[in-house]
Design a protein around this motif. Structure first.
Motif, PDB file in Angstrom:
ATOM      1  N   ALA A  72       0.819  -1.224   0.000  1.00  0.00           N
ATOM      2  CA  ALA A  72       0.000   0.000   0.000  1.00  0.00           C
ATOM      3  C   ALA A  72       0.847   1.266   0.000  1.00  0.00           C
ATOM      4  O   ALA A  72       0.541   2.218  -0.728  1.00  0.00           O
ATOM      5  N   VAL A  73       1.893   1.300   0.830  1.00  0.00           N
ATOM      6  CA  VAL A  73       2.716   2.519   0.947  1.00  0.00           C
ATOM      7  C   VAL A  73       4.201   2.157   0.880  1.00  0.00           C
ATOM      8  O   VAL A  73       4.927   2.262   1.877  1.00  0.00           O
ATOM      9  N   PRO A  74       4.692   1.737  -0.282  1.00  0.00           N
ATOM     10  CA  PRO A  74       6.096   1.320  -0.387  1.00  0.00           C
ATOM     11  C   PRO A  74       7.091   2.419  -0.046  1.00  0.00           C
ATOM     12  O   PRO A  74       8.134   2.147   0.547  1.00  0.00           O
ATOM     13  N   ASP A  75       6.762   3.667  -0.409  1.00  0.00           N
ATOM     14  CA  ASP A  75       7.687   4.762  -0.104  1.00  0.00           C
ATOM     15  C   ASP A  75       7.811   4.968   1.404  1.00  0.00           C
ATOM     16  O   ASP A  75       8.909   5.246   1.917  1.00  0.00           O
ATOM     17  N   GLY A  76       6.695   4.841   2.107  1.00  0.00           N
ATOM     18  CA  GLY A  76       6.738   4.973   3.561  1.00  0.00           C
ATOM     19  C   GLY A  76       7.554   3.867   4.208  1.00  0.00           C
ATOM     20  O   GLY A  76       8.324   4.100   5.153  1.00  0.00           O
ATOM     21  N   GLU A  77       7.432   2.659   3.692  1.00  0.00           N
ATOM     22  CA  GLU A  77       8.195   1.536   4.228  1.00  0.00           C
ATOM     23  C   GLU A  77       9.686   1.675   3.907  1.00  0.00           C
ATOM     24  O   GLU A  77      10.536   1.291   4.718  1.00  0.00           O
ATOM     25  N   ARG A  78       9.989   2.222   2.736  1.00  0.00           N
ATOM     26  CA  ARG A  78      11.402   2.477   2.415  1.00  0.00           C
ATOM     27  C   ARG A  78      11.986   3.509   3.369  1.00  0.00           C
ATOM     28  O   ARG A  78      13.146   3.405   3.773  1.00  0.00           O
ATOM     29  N   GLU A  79      11.168   4.505   3.701  1.00  0.00           N
ATOM     30  CA  GLU A  79      11.637   5.529   4.632  1.00  0.00           C
ATOM     31  C   GLU A  79      11.906   4.914   6.018  1.00  0.00           C
ATOM     32  O   GLU A  79      12.853   5.320   6.701  1.00  0.00           O
ATOM     33  N   GLU A  80      11.099   3.957   6.413  1.00  0.00           N
ATOM     34  CA  GLU A  80      11.343   3.268   7.677  1.00  0.00           C
ATOM     35  C   GLU A  80      12.701   2.563   7.649  1.00  0.00           C
ATOM     36  O   GLU A  80      13.475   2.641   8.612  1.00  0.00           O
ATOM     37  N   VAL A  81      12.977   1.875   6.540  1.00  0.00           N
ATOM     38  CA  VAL A  81      14.270   1.195   6.397  1.00  0.00           C
ATOM     39  C   VAL A  81      15.407   2.216   6.431  1.00  0.00           C
ATOM     40  O   VAL A  81      16.437   1.998   7.090  1.00  0.00           O
ATOM     41  N   ARG A  82      15.211   3.329   5.730  1.00  0.00           N
ATOM     42  CA  ARG A  82      16.257   4.361   5.685  1.00  0.00           C
ATOM     43  C   ARG A  82      16.562   4.879   7.088  1.00  0.00           C
ATOM     44  O   ARG A  82      17.727   5.025   7.475  1.00  0.00           O
ATOM     45  N   GLN A  83      15.514   5.162   7.875  1.00  0.00           N
ATOM     46  CA  GLN A  83      15.725   5.692   9.219  1.00  0.00           C
ATOM     47  C   GLN A  83      16.335   4.653  10.153  1.00  0.00           C
ATOM     48  O   GLN A  83      17.149   4.983  11.023  1.00  0.00           O
ATOM     49  N   ILE A  84      15.949   3.402   9.978  1.00  0.00           N
ATOM     50  CA  ILE A  84      16.538   2.331  10.786  1.00  0.00           C
ATOM     51  C   ILE A  84      18.042   2.240  10.522  1.00  0.00           C
ATOM     52  O   ILE A  84      18.853   2.166  11.450  1.00  0.00           O
ATOM     53  N   LEU A  85      18.421   2.238   9.245  1.00  0.00           N
ATOM     54  CA  LEU A  85      19.835   2.129   8.892  1.00  0.00           C
ATOM     55  C   LEU A  85      20.614   3.380   9.279  1.00  0.00           C
ATOM     56  O   LEU A  85      21.779   3.299   9.681  1.00  0.00           O
ATOM     57  N   HIS A  86      19.972   4.536   9.153  1.00  0.00           N
ATOM     58  CA  HIS A  86      20.625   5.786   9.555  1.00  0.00           C
ATOM     59  C   HIS A  86      20.937   5.771  11.048  1.00  0.00           C
ATOM     60  O   HIS A  86      22.009   6.226  11.483  1.00  0.00           O
ATOM     61  N   ALA A  87      20.028   5.235  11.837  1.00  0.00           N
ATOM     62  CA  ALA A  87      20.257   5.135  13.284  1.00  0.00           C
ATOM     63  C   ALA A  87      21.406   4.188  13.597  1.00  0.00           C
ATOM     64  O   ALA A  87      22.025   4.280  14.658  1.00  0.00           O
ATOM     65  N   LYS A  88      21.721   3.282  12.684  1.00  0.00           N
ATOM     66  CA  LYS A  88      22.816   2.349  12.873  1.00  0.00           C
ATOM     67  C   LYS A  88      24.144   2.903  12.368  1.00  0.00           C
ATOM     68  O   LYS A  88      25.172   2.226  12.419  1.00  0.00           O
ATOM     69  N   GLY A  89      24.119   4.117  11.803  1.00  0.00           N
ATOM     70  CA  GLY A  89      25.355   4.753  11.376  1.00  0.00           C
ATOM     71  C   GLY A  89      25.561   4.850   9.879  1.00  0.00           C
ATOM     72  O   GLY A  89      26.567   5.386   9.421  1.00  0.00           O
ATOM     73  N   PHE A  90      24.636   4.337   9.072  1.00  0.00           N
ATOM     74  CA  PHE A  90      24.746   4.461   7.616  1.00  0.00           C
ATOM     75  C   PHE A  90      24.473   5.908   7.208  1.00  0.00           C
ATOM     76  O   PHE A  90      23.540   6.541   7.705  1.00  0.00           O
ATOM     77  N   ARG A  95      11.700  -8.527  -1.821  1.00  0.00           N
ATOM     78  CA  ARG A  95      10.534  -8.401  -0.940  1.00  0.00           C
ATOM     79  C   ARG A  95      10.700  -9.184   0.375  1.00  0.00           C
ATOM     80  O   ARG A  95      10.440  -8.655   1.463  1.00  0.00           O
ATOM     81  N   ASP A  96      11.134 -10.436   0.268  1.00  0.00           N
ATOM     82  CA  ASP A  96      11.282 -11.238   1.481  1.00  0.00           C
ATOM     83  C   ASP A  96      12.352 -10.668   2.402  1.00  0.00           C
ATOM     84  O   ASP A  96      12.178 -10.631   3.630  1.00  0.00           O
ATOM     85  N   ARG A  97      13.478 -10.231   1.807  1.00  0.00           N
ATOM     86  CA  ARG A  97      14.532  -9.641   2.626  1.00  0.00           C
ATOM     87  C   ARG A  97      14.036  -8.359   3.290  1.00  0.00           C
ATOM     88  O   ARG A  97      14.329  -8.092   4.457  1.00  0.00           O
ATOM     89  N   TRP A  98      13.273  -7.586   2.558  1.00  0.00           N
ATOM     90  CA  TRP A  98      12.712  -6.341   3.060  1.00  0.00           C
ATOM     91  C   TRP A  98      11.833  -6.619   4.282  1.00  0.00           C
ATOM     92  O   TRP A  98      11.975  -5.988   5.334  1.00  0.00           O
ATOM     93  N   ILE A  99      10.959  -7.605   4.152  1.00  0.00           N
ATOM     94  CA  ILE A  99      10.051  -7.924   5.259  1.00  0.00           C
ATOM     95  C   ILE A  99      10.825  -8.492   6.444  1.00  0.00           C
ATOM     96  O   ILE A  99      10.531  -8.168   7.612  1.00  0.00           O
TER      97      ILE A  99
END
Length: 241
Positions: free
Chosen positions: A102-120, A136-140
């Motif tokens: 439904a909201v792939p861009d929002g989910e990508r942003e979640e991944v981006r913020q998660i990785l940014h918090a880890k130092g990326f 898709r499976d890796r993403w989930i």
């Protein structure tokens, strides 16, 4: 100070083989939980009945009845709780699949913020987001682990229940052994055997604990025998009413 031996090798071939096997499901906690609870509850029955000055025959009847009924109850409860964990994982995974659809861009942003918090940062962050969300499976899997704290390896409810029941019956039978063979001073023998059982359970648990084997064994034995002492005292007091 001598270096402690490592648990596995780190050559390229050893690492490849170990990772290819994937993470292993552990039922250690089910075994420890069932073993300790079986020994505690059965010995508590024995100590309570002896404290009330009832016959050895009553000890055996109540002990065996408790062993089977409580063992099954523990296994059923563990099955239900583990089944709940599996159902929760399936529910949350289905939710993440809907959100990605439904909201792939929002989910990508979640991944981006998660990785940014880890130092990326910068191009490395962008590339990492693209790599993760490109499958898709890796993403989930990443969302399940990082957002919900859940791993893809799930414990089997039946195996968890079976491990609990087997450990409960095995360890819970120990306090009854002296009464089965009609040994003299049975409560003393039962106490000694139960204390040894607690110590062995604790010692085995130390393999996955920072405590030394003897300290973990002593801690477990102390806790278990303290619970049994309470049952004995209560049974003794009730017998005087």
């Amino acid at each position: 100070m001598p270096q402690q031996p490592l648990e596995h090798g780190h050559s390229r071939e050893q690492i490849r083989a170990r990772l290819a096997r994937g993470p292993q499901v552990s039922y250690l906690r089910d075994l420890v939980f069932g073993g300790i609870d079986g020994a505690v509850t059965t010995f508590a029955i024995v100590a309570g009945v002896v404290g009330a000055d009832l016959s050895p025959r009553i000890v055996l009847i109540l002990g065996v009845a408790n062993l089977l009924a409580d063992g099954f109850s523990m296994a059923a409860a563990n099955y239900s709780s583990t089944r709940t964990e599996v159902d929760e994982y399936a529910h949350l995974r289905a939710m993440e699949e809907r959100h990605i659809e439904a909201v792939p861009d929002g989910e990508r942003e979640e991944v981006r913020q998660i990785l940014h918090a880890k130092g990326f940062q910068g191009s490395g962050l962008k590339q990492a987001v693209q790599t993760i969300t490109g499958d898709r499976d890796r993403w989930i899997d990443v969302m399940m682990a990082e957002e919900h704290g859940l791993q893809p390896v799930q414990r089997s409810p039946m195996k968890a229940a079976g491990a609990t029941f087997a450990a409960f019956i095995l360890c819970g039978s120990v306090p009854l052994i002296p009464y089965v063979f009609g040994l003299e001073a049975s409560i003393a023998a039962s106490t000694a055997l139960t204390g040894i059982t607690f110590f062995v359970i604790g010692s085995v648990r130390s393999r996955w604990s920072p405590l030394t084997w003897w300290r973990a064994g002593a801690n477990t034995a102390t806790i278990g025998l303290a619970a049994a002492a309470v049952a004995y005292i209560v049974g003794n007091l009730l017998a005087r009413l």
